[in-house]
Design a protein around this motif. Structure first.
Motif, PDB file in Angstrom:
ATOM      1  N   THR A  56      -6.119  -4.140   1.499  1.00  0.00           N
ATOM      2  CA  THR A  56      -5.358  -3.654   2.520  1.00  0.00           C
ATOM      3  C   THR A  56      -5.384  -4.887   3.384  1.00  0.00           C
ATOM      4  OG1 THR A  56      -5.730  -1.462   2.549  1.00  0.00           O
ATOM      5  CG2 THR A  56      -4.933  -2.212   4.478  1.00  0.00           C
ATOM      6  N   ARG A  60       0.386  -5.313   2.521  1.00  0.00           N
ATOM      7  CA  ARG A  60       0.012  -4.138   1.223  1.00  0.00           C
ATOM      8  C   ARG A  60      -1.212  -3.118   2.005  1.00  0.00           C
ATOM      9  NH1 ARG A  60      -2.429  -9.663  -0.512  1.00  0.00           N
ATOM     10  NH2 ARG A  60      -4.505  -9.608  -0.024  1.00  0.00           N
ATOM     11  N   VAL A  62      -0.692  -1.085  -2.773  1.00  0.00           N
ATOM     12  CA  VAL A  62       0.938  -1.090  -2.701  1.00  0.00           C
ATOM     13  C   VAL A  62       1.528  -2.138  -1.716  1.00  0.00           C
ATOM     14  CG1 VAL A  62       2.661   0.573  -2.012  1.00  0.00           C
ATOM     15  CG2 VAL A  62       0.581   1.453  -2.741  1.00  0.00           C
ATOM     16  N   SER A  81       4.341  -4.405   0.452  1.00  0.00           N
ATOM     17  CA  SER A  81       5.369  -3.766   1.504  1.00  0.00           C
ATOM     18  C   SER A  81       6.689  -3.766   0.988  1.00  0.00           C
ATOM     19  CB  SER A  81       5.510  -5.220   2.515  1.00  0.00           C
ATOM     20  OG  SER A  81       5.539  -6.311   2.018  1.00  0.00           O
ATOM     21  N   LEU A 107       6.695   0.042  -0.415  1.00  0.00           N
ATOM     22  CA  LEU A 107       6.613   0.734   1.173  1.00  0.00           C
ATOM     23  C   LEU A 107       7.792   1.093   1.387  1.00  0.00           C
ATOM     24  CD1 LEU A 107       3.249  -0.483   2.915  1.00  0.00           C
ATOM     25  CD2 LEU A 107       3.540   1.633   1.542  1.00  0.00           C
ATOM     26  N   ARG A 108       8.579  -0.083   1.590  1.00  0.00           N
ATOM     27  CA  ARG A 108       9.951   0.188   2.252  1.00  0.00           C
ATOM     28  C   ARG A 108      11.045   0.720   1.166  1.00  0.00           C
ATOM     29  NH1 ARG A 108       9.143  -5.297   4.538  1.00  0.00           N
ATOM     30  NH2 ARG A 108       9.396  -6.140   2.388  1.00  0.00           N
ATOM     31  N   VAL A 123       7.853  10.931   5.151  1.00  0.00           N
ATOM     32  CA  VAL A 123       8.000   9.762   4.697  1.00  0.00           C
ATOM     33  C   VAL A 123       9.388   9.377   4.257  1.00  0.00           C
ATOM     34  CG1 VAL A 123       7.293   8.034   2.758  1.00  0.00           C
ATOM     35  CG2 VAL A 123       5.853   9.757   3.513  1.00  0.00           C
ATOM     36  N   ASP A 173       4.649  -8.655  -1.508  1.00  0.00           N
ATOM     37  CA  ASP A 173       4.085  -8.539  -0.168  1.00  0.00           C
ATOM     38  C   ASP A 173       3.965  -9.743   0.831  1.00  0.00           C
ATOM     39  OD1 ASP A 173       2.010 -10.265  -1.500  1.00  0.00           O
ATOM     40  OD2 ASP A 173       0.444  -8.778  -1.099  1.00  0.00           O
ATOM     41  N   LEU A 232       6.182  -5.126   5.907  1.00  0.00           N
ATOM     42  CA  LEU A 232       6.750  -4.070   6.691  1.00  0.00           C
ATOM     43  C   LEU A 232       6.222  -3.954   8.255  1.00  0.00           C
ATOM     44  CD1 LEU A 232       8.361  -1.409   6.661  1.00  0.00           C
ATOM     45  CD2 LEU A 232       6.091  -0.076   5.983  1.00  0.00           C
TER      46      LEU A 232
END
Length: 982
Positions: A603, A639, A654, A656, A659-660, A695, A761, A765
């Motif tokens: 992370t 991430r 995961v 960024s 995630l977007r 989400v 990444d 985000l």
């Protein structure tokens, strides 16, 4: 009399086993009373006395017939007709002038004894009694033959000594006139009707195929009949018998060696015989018209027999209900999903009669029972009768299948009418059996009638068709497999997921689950026969199977219900998160000075904080200073290491970009990406109810509103900040801060979809928030520096005590400073335990100072800060220290940084402390700092350490008591000693 008739009389000489004295009665004492045969047109004959009571029929004829039809094969029949003549009509023999005496009538027929005695008697026209008798016998036999086999003439008629009957005693026959009377043979009765004259005719005839329900154009009737029976069909054989008044007939029909008679329609019956050492059932019909006087009520009687296969070395083909009628193999080449190719193969192993009826496939005319047609049966029909098989092709519900496949696979699939595929070693319409391998026959054949696989569906007939190339959603197949595998993640609605979405997600996901493949069966039309379904999917380059061939997934659904099948998917370009992230350095290394996250951090989050100090004021009456500022805080997510705790699913960190994408994917569904699933995205702010985050972009905006509304509750829950005494070079002071009234506003920009499926990444985000114009008051109360934040409309004052605490001010050209006042602040790394695990994050602070305030010096011991100037205003730029390798707070705190600085005026040192505490405030809101957890953990560790020390002391005392006092250089430790960090 037909010219084709050949007559042959066989005189049977009876051998006497007894001496001449065995005659009954002895010579000179005859039993026969009449002398007709020795006086009427004969000089030495003996005929038994006529007695009408011995005549078993009121008619002038009495004959018993045995007709045996032996079906050697379906093309050739042997017919044996046996006729026992007990009495014959006077008219037929032209013996109206013979007086039989006794109680005879002029119309009574001539008994057998008298016929034998007068065979050579001429009756005019060149015919003897024998000629007339044989003519009548031939006429009767032709009736038997013509009724079943028209246009067939009799062959040689011979006399026989015996005729076998199945339902009555056999007939022992005599042809010679010298051995037929009671006075001539020992044991004979005085009965002119016995023994009878017996005749037999044997014929070999070709069979009319319609007798067995076969079409006339059948090329090999026998082979086809054997094939039908072996396949499980039941054929009906139909023969007819007729009997005139005074006659009885027994008709027996023997089926071919490969058949048994299963049942016979009334009045027929079944019998059993031995054939080739094994029992065989056959059919028999008995008609007795011996008591009939006229032909008024006499009609032909049919012997209808049901023939089935006779199992010896070759079993009858049977169909297991668990075996598929069809095997549907849908091959999807999705290596290029935009131009996917769909090939459909349908292997026909067998088709039930119900299916054939529904499809309108008339493969026979209904004259035999066909429970099913196997693949060998289809080949047989094609070869032997050139059957039109288009009904099978048209019967496949191809349109319904096309529609179902289109809906399930997210493609526009349209299959045309299937055609028969080319034969290969596995089957086909033109498949040929290999002798000794696929069939026990000695020659290569298209359908097999011998061996354990005779006429079964092992080698199918294959149909094939192809749809045009069309775009397809590979994700639809993955969706179906996941939703039938169980688990929380499988409840996510993936119907709106595109292949680009899936390609992106597969960069971080590896799936190995067991799925119920019954959903494939649901794609088939309801009226499909039992079908096994195989879906072969050739995958695009961005996804691979982890089981078997990496480029292909084969999903198999058996006939009965669904089947549990293991499957596994992984992306071909798994995201490699094991790299450091730096602010600017290129290349970025774990020891780069602007490191944001280390390569070992799953992370990676950071904060970008910008503070604009607009002004400050002195409120002397209140002993306070006021600083008015605004700030922007951005949470940067590079991430996230997420533990799904879902068996069979491995989720890599995961990035960024993904995630977007996931947030934008949630925009397509009402309620967000997780709507309707068993998965949730809970967020516990530490106060109030837990938030279930939607989400989607809408969900992010709603989250921002909640954070804004509940920010004061969050800050209040943390309570006031109070530090340990800190020495700034002028004495220890305690900071006490209260930020409850800070006007915090979360504001998240709309998130857009990444331009492609590649994930990374490097671009985080960003989730922003602002602190609107705020006044922070700093007051000195004794040895405590009190800090409070309020909206800008509220003000405070500062007293002279603030200046008194740090000395008198010194006026310079650039401002006011305190001589010798240098301040030191310890900045610790950021480490918190969150739902994403332990996060060791960082923050970047950029503090714009007002032009009226200047720092004389600013220095970071670790080189993490600098002092610059922008538009005439000083800007403090600082990055918090990191502890990327720490596993405990004790280890992490060792990486603290010491920041030193000095200001132009003595009481403005508080401004230097403002920046770290503003960061503490903002970080608490953004990352939901749970300071209490760390303190609790530290207290627990202290308690455990204390307990361990007490236990160690007790251990030493116990050892001293047991072993004596140890050397002072010996230290007793427990195992935890070796687990501590150095």
């Amino acid at each position: 009399m037909p010219s084709t008739v050949k007559r042959a009389a066989v005189l049977l000489v009876l051998l006497f086993l007894a001496p001449l004295a065995a005659a009954d009665p002895p010579p000179g004492q005859p039993d026969v009373v009449n002398d007709i045969c020795s006086t009427w047109n004969s000089a030495d004959g003996v005929c038994d006395d006529y007695d009408s009571a011995l005549d078993h029929t009121p008619s002038d004829e009495w004959m018993r017939s045995s007709v045996e039809i032996d079906i050697e094969d379906a093309e050739m029949v042997e017919m044996k007709v046996g006729l026992a003549v007990h009495e014959m009509s006077r008219d037929d023999l032209r013996m109206d002038d013979l007086d039989l005496e006794g109680d005879s009538k002029p119309w009574d027929g001539i008994p057998a004894d008298y016929i034998r005695n007068y065979q050579s008697l001429s009756r005019g026209g060149g015919d003897t009694v024998s000629d007339l008798m044989l003519e009548r016998v031939e006429e009767i036999m032709e009736e038997f033959i013509d009724i079943n086999f028209p246009n067939v003439n009799t062959t040689t008629i011979t006399t026989v000594s015996e005729i076998d009957f199945k339902s009555q005693p056999d007939a022992n026959c005599v042809y010679s006139a010298d051995y037929d009377s009671i006075d001539e043979v020992n044991g004979f009765d005085n009965d002119p009707f016995y023994p009878p004259l017996c005749f037999e005719a044997v014929l070999q005839m070709e069979v009319d195929s319609e007798s067995f329900g076969l079409k006339p154009e059948t090329s090999d009737i026998n082979r086809m009949m054997q094939g039908l029976l072996t396949m499980g069909a039941a054929l009906n054989s139909d023969f007819t018998a007729s009997s005139s008044p005074g006659h009885s007939i027994e008709l027996s029909v023997f089926p071919p060696p490969y058949a048994n008679v299963q049942s016979v329609e009334s009045p027929g019956a079944t019998k059993t015989r031995e054939l080739d050492g094994h029992p065989q059932t056959y059919s028999m019909l008995e008609i007795d018209n011996t008591q009939a006087v006229t032909e008024a009520n006499i009609n032909p009687v049919e012997l209808v027999s049901r023939l089935v296969h006779r199992e010896l070395d070759t079993p009858t083909a049977s169909i297991d209900s668990d075996e598929p009628s069809l095997v549907v193999d849908l091959v999807v080449d999705a290596t290029d999903p935009q131009n996917s190719r769909f090939d459909l193969e349908i292997a026909i192993h067998h088709l039930g009669s119900d299916t054939l009826d529904e499809w309108g496939a008339e493969l026979h005319d209904g004259s035999f029972e066909l429970p099913w047609v196997t693949s060998d049966g289809i080949r047989m029909l094609d070869q032997e009768v050139d059957e039109d098989l288009t009904a099978i092709l048209d019967g496949i519900p191809i349109e319904a299948m096309s529609t179902a496949f289109s809906d399930a696979l997210g493609a526009n699939i349209w299959f045309g009418t299937p055609q028969f595929a080319e034969a290969d070693d596995e089957g086909g319409l033109d498949f040929r059996h290999t002798p000794g391998k696929t069939c026990d026959e000695s020659l290569e054949v298209s359908y097999c009638i011998e061996g354990r696989h005779a006429m079964d569906g092992t080698w199918p007939v294959v149909l094939q068709t192809t749809s045009q190339s069309t775009p397809m959603r590979v994700s639809s197949v993955v969706e179906r497999m996941l939703e039938n595998s169980g688990g929380d993640i499988t409840t996510i609605d993936l119907s709106k997921v595109t292949d680009e979405d899936l390609a992106s997600m597969m960069n971080v996901v590896e799936v190995e689950l067991s799925t119920d493949t019954g959903w494939l069966q649901d794609l088939l039309p309801a009226d499909m026969p039992s079908t096994e379904f195989r879906l072969t999917l050739h995958l695009p380059e961005w996804i691979e199977s982890t089981i078997g061939d990496p480029s292909t997934v084969v999903i198999w659904a058996p006939v009965v219900g669904g089947g549990e099948q293991d499957f596994g998917f992984a992306g071909t370009r798994i995201f490699d998160w094991r790299h450091p992230i730096c602010l600017e350095s290129d290349p970025c290394e774990d020891d780069s000075p602007d490191l944001i996250c280390g390569s070992n951090q799953k992370t990676c989050v950071s904060f970008d904080i910008k503070v604009d100090v607009e002004k400050f004021a002195v409120r002397e009456t209140r002993f306070a200073a006021e600083v008015e500022f605004s700030a922007e805080v951005v949470l940067e997510i590079y991430r996230l290491g997420i533990n799904l705790d879902e068996e069979g699913i491995e989720l890599h960190p995961v990035p960024s970009d993904l995630l977007r994408r996931m947030i934008v994917m949630g925009d397509r569904l009402e309620g967000g990406l997780l709507a309707g699933s068993d998965l949730e995205a809970p967020l516990d702010l530490g106060v109030g109810d837990q938030i279930d985050v939607e989400v989607s972009n809408q969900g992010m905006q709603e989250l921002a509103e909640v954070l804004t509304i509940r920010s004061s509750e969050i800050i209040d829950a943390e309570g006031p900040f109070e530090t340990a005494p800190m020495d700034f070079g002028m004495g220890p002071y305690i900071f006490s801060a209260d930020f409850v009234a800070t006007p915090f506003v979360a504001s998240f920009d709309e998130i857009t979809m990444p331009s492609n499926a590649e994930v990374g990444d490097t671009v985080p985000l960003r989730l922003g928030s602002i602190i609107e114009s705020t006044v922070v008051s700093v007051a000195l109360k004794g040895d405590t520096i009190d800090i409070r934040a309020q909206p800008a409309a509220i003000g405070f004052a500062i007293a002279n005590r603030l200046a008194m605490a740090f000395g008198a001010p010194v006026f310079t050209d650039s401002g006011i400073q305190v001589e010798g006042a240098e301040f030191f602040v310890e900045v610790t790394p950021l480490m918190e335990h969150t739902v994403f695990g332990t996060i060791r994050s960082s923050a970047r602070m950029e503090i714009h100072l007002p032009s009226s305030v200047r720092l004389l010096s600013f220095e970071s011991q670790m080189g993490l800060g600098e002092l610059t100037e922008v538009d005439g205003r000083q800007v403090v730029v600082y990055r918090t220290p990191l502890c990327p390798d720490a596993t405990t707070w004790a280890q992490c705190s060792k990486n603290s940084d010491i920041v030193s600085y000095s200001v132009e005026v003595s009481w403005l040192f508080v401004l230097g402390e403002l920046a770290p505490y503003i960061f503490v405030l903002l970080f608490a809101i953004g990352m939901l700092i749970s300071r209490r957890r760390r303190l609790s953990k530290e207290h627990k560790e202290e308690s455990e350490q204390k307990t361990a020390e007490e236990e160690q002391k007790l251990t030493e005392i116990a050892m001293e008591a047991e072993f004596g006092k140890l050397d002072d250089k010996i230290v007793v430790v427990d195992e935890s000693y070796f687990e501590e960090d150095p």
